[in-house]
Design a protein around this motif. Sequence first.
Motif, PDB file in Angstrom:
ATOM      1  N   LEU A   1       0.867  -1.179   0.000  1.00 46.22           N
ATOM      2  CA  LEU A   1       0.000   0.000   0.000  1.00 46.22           C
ATOM      3  C   LEU A   1       0.898   1.221   0.000  1.00 46.22           C
ATOM      4  O   LEU A   1       1.936   1.238   0.659  1.00 46.22           O
ATOM      5  N   ASP A   2       0.492   2.246  -0.724  1.00 46.83           N
ATOM      6  CA  ASP A   2       1.342   3.431  -0.877  1.00 46.83           C
ATOM      7  C   ASP A   2       0.736   4.672  -0.245  1.00 46.83           C
ATOM      8  O   ASP A   2      -0.482   4.887  -0.316  1.00 46.83           O
ATOM      9  N   ILE A   3       1.607   5.472   0.327  1.00 41.55           N
ATOM     10  CA  ILE A   3       1.304   6.862   0.646  1.00 41.55           C
ATOM     11  C   ILE A   3       2.325   7.656  -0.162  1.00 41.55           C
ATOM     12  O   ILE A   3       3.528   7.431  -0.043  1.00 41.55           O
ATOM     13  N   ILE A   4       1.844   8.547  -0.991  1.00 39.66           N
ATOM     14  CA  ILE A   4       2.707   9.333  -1.861  1.00 39.66           C
ATOM     15  C   ILE A   4       2.482  10.805  -1.518  1.00 39.66           C
ATOM     16  O   ILE A   4       1.342  11.264  -1.503  1.00 39.66           O
ATOM     17  N   VAL A   5       3.568  11.515  -1.247  1.00 37.43           N
ATOM     18  CA  VAL A   5       3.455  12.906  -0.824  1.00 37.43           C
ATOM     19  C   VAL A   5       4.033  13.829  -1.896  1.00 37.43           C
ATOM     20  O   VAL A   5       5.226  13.792  -2.186  1.00 37.43           O
ATOM     21  N   TYR A   6       3.135  14.616  -2.471  1.00 34.70           N
ATOM     22  CA  TYR A   6       3.512  15.698  -3.372  1.00 34.70           C
ATOM     23  C   TYR A   6       3.629  16.965  -2.520  1.00 34.70           C
ATOM     24  O   TYR A   6       3.102  17.000  -1.409  1.00 34.70           O
ATOM     25  N   PRO A   7       4.248  18.014  -3.026  1.00 35.62           N
ATOM     26  CA  PRO A   7       4.300  19.238  -2.220  1.00 35.62           C
ATOM     27  C   PRO A   7       2.933  19.922  -2.091  1.00 35.62           C
ATOM     28  O   PRO A   7       2.798  20.874  -1.333  1.00 35.62           O
ATOM     29  N   THR A   8       1.928  19.403  -2.796  1.00 31.77           N
ATOM     30  CA  THR A   8       0.599  20.025  -2.751  1.00 31.77           C
ATOM     31  C   THR A   8      -0.511  19.093  -2.271  1.00 31.77           C
ATOM     32  O   THR A   8      -1.602  19.555  -1.966  1.00 31.77           O
ATOM     33  N   THR A   9      -0.249  17.789  -2.237  1.00 33.90           N
ATOM     34  CA  THR A   9      -1.322  16.846  -1.921  1.00 33.90           C
ATOM     35  C   THR A   9      -0.752  15.486  -1.507  1.00 33.90           C
ATOM     36  O   THR A   9       0.402  15.188  -1.768  1.00 33.90           O
ATOM     37  N   LEU A  10      -1.614  14.691  -0.890  1.00 38.04           N
ATOM     38  CA  LEU A  10      -1.303  13.294  -0.594  1.00 38.04           C
ATOM     39  C   LEU A  10      -1.992  12.433  -1.639  1.00 38.04           C
ATOM     40  O   LEU A  10      -3.079  12.763  -2.114  1.00 38.04           O
ATOM     41  N   ASP A  11      -1.399  11.303  -1.959  1.00 38.85           N
ATOM     42  CA  ASP A  11      -1.984  10.403  -2.938  1.00 38.85           C
ATOM     43  C   ASP A  11      -1.688   8.970  -2.496  1.00 38.85           C
ATOM     44  O   ASP A  11      -0.961   8.737  -1.543  1.00 38.85           O
ATOM     45  N   GLY A  12      -2.254   8.034  -3.192  1.00 41.75           N
ATOM     46  CA  GLY A  12      -2.012   6.629  -2.889  1.00 41.75           C
ATOM     47  C   GLY A  12      -3.210   5.985  -2.224  1.00 41.75           C
ATOM     48  O   GLY A  12      -4.352   6.396  -2.426  1.00 41.75           O
TER      49      GLY A  12
END
Length: 187
Positions: A42-53
């Motif tokens: 399972l992924d948690i992906i952190v952009y400088p503007t939002t969370l994804d995954g």
Amino acid sequence: MKKNLSVASMISLIIAAVLIVISIFIPWWGMKFFAPQYPEGLDIIVYPTTLDGDIEVVNGLNHYIGMKEFSNQSFPELAYMPYIVISFAVLTLLVAFLRKKSFLFGLIILYVIGGIVGLLDMYRWLKKFGTELDPKAPIDLDPFVPPIIGENTIANFVTNSYFTYGGYLLGIVFILMIFPLWKDRKK
């Protein structure tokens, strides 16, 4: 004594500014969770503007250990991070066109301070989510702090935390910022 940066140094800083802007659109950091029931992870992906995954799935699992749910609203930094990133890009362009070595030193110091503050902020959030567990949770677990980079095991979950393309891009930006110090050093 020459105080101006060369054209090559100016180009290096312009490229750095462009890469800073590009970094807004790609993830900076991630965490992958593996367990027998989730062999694909399972992924948690952190952009400088939002969370994804797989945020909802991870939140559902975290409920069992008493961890608070997280979302974009949990991290107010995500709302103003694009402005900070764009400001760094504009400052970098300004230094590139002014071509003053003293301004470059200031820019590098600001960039390093920004990186340190960012890492400390990440650690603060990881510590908050890992140590402020609900004592009434179905699974009693000792508080923990997931690493910013590396592997951690909690119950039957193995987590891997890592920088992603955006994080590496910010490292390249730093190299492009210090390149002029080498390029335009005294002979």
